[in-house]
Design a protein around this motif. Structure first.
Motif, short mmCIF file in Angstrom:
data_model
loop_
_atom_site.label_atom_id
_atom_site.label_comp_id
_atom_site.label_asym_id
_atom_site.label_seq_id
_atom_site.Cartn_x
_atom_site.Cartn_y
_atom_site.Cartn_z
N UNK A 9 0.53 -1.28 -0.02
CA UNK A 9 -0.36 0.21 -0.01
C UNK A 9 1.00 1.49 0.36
N UNK A 10 2.41 1.12 0.58
CA UNK A 10 3.04 2.25 -0.08
C UNK A 10 4.18 2.59 -1.20
N UNK A 11 3.80 1.72 -2.22
CA UNK A 11 4.69 1.49 -3.37
C UNK A 11 4.78 3.15 -4.03
N UNK A 12 3.75 4.17 -3.66
CA UNK A 12 3.66 5.18 -4.13
C UNK A 12 4.47 6.48 -3.74
N UNK A 13 5.95 5.65 -2.59
CA UNK A 13 6.64 6.47 -2.18
C UNK A 13 7.77 6.10 -2.34
N UNK A 14 7.55 4.90 -2.92
CA UNK A 14 8.75 5.08 -4.20
C UNK A 14 8.69 5.25 -5.14
N UNK A 15 7.55 5.42 -5.86
CA UNK A 15 7.51 5.99 -6.85
C UNK A 15 7.21 7.40 -6.88
N UNK A 16 7.66 8.09 -5.56
CA UNK A 16 7.45 9.96 -5.48
C UNK A 16 9.52 10.12 -5.15
N UNK A 17 10.27 8.89 -4.26
CA UNK A 17 11.31 9.55 -4.20
C UNK A 17 12.02 9.57 -5.23
N UNK A 18 12.14 8.22 -6.54
CA UNK A 18 11.71 8.00 -7.39
C UNK A 18 12.86 8.78 -8.49
N UNK A 19 11.13 9.67 -8.54
CA UNK A 19 10.61 11.06 -9.11
C UNK A 19 10.88 12.50 -8.76
N UNK A 20 11.31 12.59 -7.23
CA UNK A 20 12.20 13.75 -6.87
C UNK A 20 13.61 13.33 -7.58
N UNK A 21 14.53 12.52 -7.15
CA UNK A 21 15.50 12.83 -7.15
C UNK A 21 15.76 12.80 -8.77
N UNK A 22 14.47 11.66 -9.75
CA UNK A 22 14.85 12.25 -10.76
C UNK A 22 14.86 13.53 -11.60
N UNK A 23 13.67 14.01 -11.03
CA UNK A 23 13.20 15.45 -11.65
C UNK A 23 14.43 16.54 -11.12
N UNK A 24 15.22 15.94 -9.62
CA UNK A 24 15.98 17.09 -8.96
C UNK A 24 17.22 17.34 -9.42
N UNK A 25 17.57 15.83 -10.27
CA UNK A 25 19.23 15.41 -10.54
C UNK A 25 18.79 16.20 -12.74
N UNK A 26 17.63 16.43 -13.08
CA UNK A 26 17.25 17.28 -14.28
C UNK A 26 17.77 18.74 -13.69
N UNK A 27 16.66 19.27 -13.02
CA UNK A 27 16.92 20.67 -12.80
C UNK A 27 18.13 21.08 -12.38
N UNK A 28 18.27 20.19 -12.16
CA UNK A 28 20.11 20.52 -11.46
C UNK A 28 20.73 21.53 -12.34
N UNK A 29 21.23 20.29 -13.66
CA UNK A 29 21.30 20.32 -14.71
C UNK A 29 21.18 21.56 -15.31
N UNK A 30 19.26 21.22 -16.00
CA UNK A 30 19.04 22.37 -16.67
C UNK A 30 19.80 23.92 -16.01
N UNK A 31 18.91 24.84 -14.53
CA UNK A 31 18.95 25.54 -14.11
C UNK A 31 20.90 25.81 -14.46
#
Length: 420
Positions: free
Chosen positions: A251-273
Motif C-alpha cells: 500500500x506504500x508503493x507510491x512512496x517508492x515512486x515519489x522518491x525516485x521521481x523526486x531525485x530524477x526531477x532534481x537531477x534534470x533540474x540541477x543540470x538545466x538550471x
C-alpha cells in the motif's frame, strides 16, 4: 531435457524487447522459442498448445506476464495451462516484490521468482517463503551499433559506415557532431503533486506517517524504501507478522515512486538550471517544477526501445537515476555504455562492484547533487577522456552484461533444475 521455451510479447514494449533479445541467444543455444502474443490471445493459445511438449518446455517471462490468469492460459475450475503440462515458470520481476503483492498469490506449482536486485531478493525470500527464489539476475543492455569510440568524435555513429569510407567528408562529420545530444535521459517523469492524494488517502495521521517515511528517505537516499518503511512501522505499531507487513508495504508503493521521481526531477533540474541542455525522452517532463532555464529542457516524446537506443548512440552523456535499486543495476546504465555514452548515475552496491569509476560510468551520489553540473561539463569538454571511459566500460559490459549473457545464465539454471 528442456528443449522449448515460451516467452511473452504484446504487453509492455520494453519487456517484449528484452524477451526478444534473450530469445536470439536461446535459439543459438539450441532451444525452440515460441512467443505468445498477449494482444492476440485467441490465436496464440492454439499455437501454444501445439508448441508445448510436457516436461520439455519452460516459460520465461517478465513481470508476471502469462501468470495473471490470462484467458488463453488459465481456466476457472481447471487452473493454469502451465500446471496441466508440468511447465516450470521463470518470472523475472523487474520491480520490487512489494509492487506485486496482489500477484504473488495462486501461482503455478512450478513458479520460480527471479530478482533483479540482491536486496529485493532478500526481501522476497523473507516475505514470500512459500515460493521458490531462483536467484539474482540483473537487467542487461543492448548495443545497436558496432565500432569503436570514435563514434562520438565525428568519425562514426549514425553515419558510421559512410564516414569511415570517406563518403561524407568533413561537412558530413561536422553535421553529425552538431546533431549529437550532449546530455540525454530516457525515462518518464511524474510531478510530485500527483502523489498527494495517495499520501492523504486515509486521514491526517496516516498522511503524517507517510510523510515521515518520505522525509527519512530523502534525507538518507542510500537506504531502501523497505528498511525505512519497516522501521517506521515497528516504531509506530510494534512488531507485526510478515504477512501483515507485506500488505502494508504494497500500500506504500507510491512512496517508492515519489522518491525516485523526486531525485530524477532534481537531477534534470540541477543540470538545466546550470545552463546545460538536457534532452529528456518520455512523458511528463513538461511539468517539471522550478525550471529557471526552460530553453535548456529539450522535450522528446515517449518512444520505443530501439529509438531510445538510437538516441543514446547519438549522445555524449546519459543521465541515470536508479529506480531505487540499491543492490542491482538498471538497463539504462548498460544501454548507455554499449551505445557509446558515458553514464552519469547514482551508485548501487552491485553496480560499483561491476563497474568502477571511469569504467563507462561516472558516479554522483544523490546527496551530492550539487557536484553534478561540473562533472557533466568536464565530460562534455573532454572528448578523448570521455571516449576512453566508454571504451573501458564497454569491454566489461559486452562480456558480462548483455541480454545474451542473461540468457546463458537462465539456460544454465533451467538445465540444473531439470536435472534434479
Amino acid at each position: 531435457m528442456i528443449k522449448r521455451i515460451v516467452m511473452m510479447e504484446g504487453g509492455v514494449e520494453t519487456l517484449s524487447y528484452f524477451s526478444h533479445q534473450m530469445a536470439g541467444e536461446f535459439q543459438k543455444l539450441g532451444y525452440a522459442v515460441f512467443f505468445y502474443d498477449l494482444k492476440q490471445e485467441e490465436s496464440s493459445a492454439g499455437k501454444l498448445r501445439k508448441f508445448i511438449r510436457p516436461r520439455e518446455t519452460v516459460l520465461v517471462t517478465f513481470n508476471f506476464q502469462g501468470l495473471e490468469k490470462e484467458a488463453g492460459v488459465y481456466r476457472e475450475g481447471i487452473g493454469y495451462l502451465w500446471d496441466t503440462y508440468h511447465i516450470p515458470c521463470y518470472n523475472i520481476a523487474a520491480d520490487h516484490p512489494y509492487f506485486y503483492d496482489d500477484r504473488l498469490k495462486d501461482l503455478p506449482e512450478k513458479y520460480r521468482h527471479i530478482s533483479i536486485d540482491r536486496r529485493q531478493k532478500a526481501y522476497f525470500e523473507e516475505f514470500y517463503p512459500e515460493y521458490v527464489s531462483r536467484g539474482f539476475l540483473p537487467l542487461a543492455g543492448t548495443g545497436l551499433r558496432q565500432g569503436e569510440d570514435e563514434a562520438k568524435t565525428g568519425k562514426a555513429g549514425a553515419q558510421g559506415a559512410a564516414v569511415e569510407t570517406g563518403e561524407t567528408g568533413a561537412q558530413g562529420a561536422a553535421e553529425q557532431a552538431a546533431s549529437c545530444y550532449d546530455v540525454i535521459l530516457t525515462g518518464n517523469y511524474t510531478k510530485l503533486s500527483f502523489f498527494e492524494p495517495y499520501i492523504n488517502w486515509i486521514n491526517e495521521e496516516y498522511a503524517a506517517f507517510y510523510r515521515g517515511i518520505i522525509d527519512d528517505l530523502l534525507e538518507h537516499p542510500a537506504c531502501t524504501v523497505e528498511e525505512v518503511a519497516l522501521a517506521h512501522c515497528e516504531r509506530e505499531m510494534g512488531k507485526e507478522p510478515n504477512d501483515q507487513l507485506r500488505i502494508a508495504l504494497h500500500k506504500m508503493i507510491f512512496i517508492d515512486l515519489y522518491v525516485r521521481n523526486y531525485w530524477r526531477g532534481k537531477a534534470v533540474r540541477t543540470l538545466v538550471n546550470a545552463g546545460i541542455p538536457v534532452h529528456v525522452v518520455g512523458k511528463g517532463w513538461e511539468e517539471l517544477e522550478d525550471v529557471r532555464h526552460p530553453e535548456c529542457l529539450k522535450l522528446h516524446p515517449q518512444t520505443d526501445s530501439v529509438t531510445c537506443l538510437g538516441m543514446l548512440a547519438d549522445a555524449k552523456v546519459s543521465l541515470n537515476v536508479m529506480p531505487w535499486f540499491k543492490d542491482g543495476a538498471h538497463d539504462r546504465v548498460f544501454n548507455s555504455i554499449l551505445n557509446g555514452a558515458v553514464c552519469v548515475t547514482d551508485p548501487s552496491r552491485y553496480l560499483e562492484e561491476e563497474l568502477h569509476e571511469g569504467e563507462g560510468v561516472c558516479y554522483v551520489a544523490l546527496q551530492d547533487m550539487d557536484a553534478l553540473p561540473e562533472k557533466v561539463k568536464d565530460l562534455l569538454q573532454n572528448d578523448s577522456g570521455r571516449n576512453e571511459i566508454v571504451r573501458r566500460g564497454r569491454a566489461i559490459v559486452e562480456q558480462k552484461h548483455t541480454w545474451a549473457q542473461r540468457a546463458k545464465t537462465l539456460a544454465a539454471w533451467i538445465a540444473e533444475d531439470a536435472a534434479q
